[in-house]
Motif scaffolding. Structure first.
Motif, PDB file in Angstrom:
ATOM      1  N   LYS A   1      74.736 -34.265  35.186  1.00  0.00           N
ATOM      2  CA  LYS A   1      73.521 -34.566  35.910  1.00  0.00           C
ATOM      3  C   LYS A   1      73.306 -33.618  37.072  1.00  0.00           C
ATOM      4  O   LYS A   1      72.276 -33.627  37.684  1.00  0.00           O
ATOM      5  CB  LYS A   1      73.534 -36.008  36.388  1.00  0.00           C
TER       6      LYS A   1
ATOM      7  N   LYS B   1      67.926 -29.959  40.880  1.00  0.00           N
ATOM      8  CA  LYS B   1      66.854 -30.661  41.574  1.00  0.00           C
ATOM      9  C   LYS B   1      66.621 -32.007  40.924  1.00  0.00           C
ATOM     10  O   LYS B   1      66.491 -32.112  39.702  1.00  0.00           O
ATOM     11  CB  LYS B   1      65.572 -29.829  41.529  1.00  0.00           C
ATOM     12  N   GLU B   2      66.589 -33.032  41.749  1.00  0.00           N
ATOM     13  CA  GLU B   2      66.214 -34.361  41.273  1.00  0.00           C
ATOM     14  C   GLU B   2      65.041 -34.835  42.115  1.00  0.00           C
ATOM     15  O   GLU B   2      64.583 -34.113  43.005  1.00  0.00           O
ATOM     16  CB  GLU B   2      67.399 -35.332  41.343  1.00  0.00           C
ATOM     17  N   THR B   3      64.561 -36.021  41.845  1.00  0.00           N
ATOM     18  CA  THR B   3      63.368 -36.504  42.550  1.00  0.00           C
ATOM     19  C   THR B   3      63.566 -36.581  44.054  1.00  0.00           C
ATOM     20  O   THR B   3      62.619 -36.409  44.810  1.00  0.00           O
ATOM     21  CB  THR B   3      62.961 -37.896  42.018  1.00  0.00           C
ATOM     22  N   LYS B   4      64.783 -36.813  44.519  1.00  0.00           N
ATOM     23  CA  LYS B   4      65.071 -36.920  45.956  1.00  0.00           C
ATOM     24  C   LYS B   4      65.279 -35.558  46.611  1.00  0.00           C
ATOM     25  O   LYS B   4      65.441 -35.479  47.822  1.00  0.00           O
ATOM     26  CB  LYS B   4      66.310 -37.786  46.176  1.00  0.00           C
ATOM     27  N   GLY B   5      65.339 -34.494  45.823  1.00  0.00           N
ATOM     28  CA  GLY B   5      65.556 -33.160  46.386  1.00  0.00           C
ATOM     29  C   GLY B   5      66.697 -32.434  45.696  1.00  0.00           C
ATOM     30  O   GLY B   5      67.127 -32.797  44.604  1.00  0.00           O
TER      31      GLY B   5
END
Length: 147
Positions: free
Chosen positions: A2, A91-95
């Motif tokens: 992930k 990169k994920e939705t939170k940064g």
């Protein structure tokens, strides 16, 4: 895994491409010229697996990863492998998430590649399950190899 997204995968592929000897030159009309580089060796498959180490609770330690290599990877590829340590990000939705990572490099003959690929998929699945990872990035290419 992930922890390494498409950007990291693209960067890894670009770095791999940059490390490959240039076999094509551009002519004045920007068309590829015939290569004058003589490639040596036999054509093999190169697989790189990118393992993240962040997980709920304590991260995967170097000791835990080495135990995984010894118990899970080496029996499947006893002829040889390389493990590199690095820093990855995705990169994920939170940064942006940054983490320590491990890169496994295995080269194996094209003959028998289907069986090797199955073993690699087993390794990915076992790591994901054991260390609570969403995925393990896999990158495959063909290389000319000589020993």
């Amino acid at each position: 895994m992930k922890h390494l997204g498409k950007t990291a995968a693209t960067a890894a592929l670009v770095l791999t491409a940059l490390a490959t000897p240039a076999a094509v030159a551009l002519q004045a009309d920007d068309k590829p010229a015939q290569s004058t580089v003589k490639l040596t060796g036999d054509e093999w498959v190169r697989t790189e697996l990118f393992f993240g180490t962040d997980k709920p609770g304590p991260d995967v330690s170097d000791y835990q990863f080495q135990k995984f290599v010894d118990s899970t990877i080496t029996p499947r590829f006893p002829d040889g492998l390389t493990v590199l340590s690095g820093q990855g990000q995705w990169k994920e939705t939170k940064g942006i998430v940054k983490e320590r990572s491990k890169v496994l490099i295995i080269v194996y003959p094209i003959d028998g590649a289907d069986e090797s690929s199955k073993k690699i998929e087993e390794i990915r699945g076992l790591y994901e399950k054991k260390f609570q990872q969403e995925s393990v990035l896999r990158a495959d290419s063909t290389e000319y190899v000589s020993f």
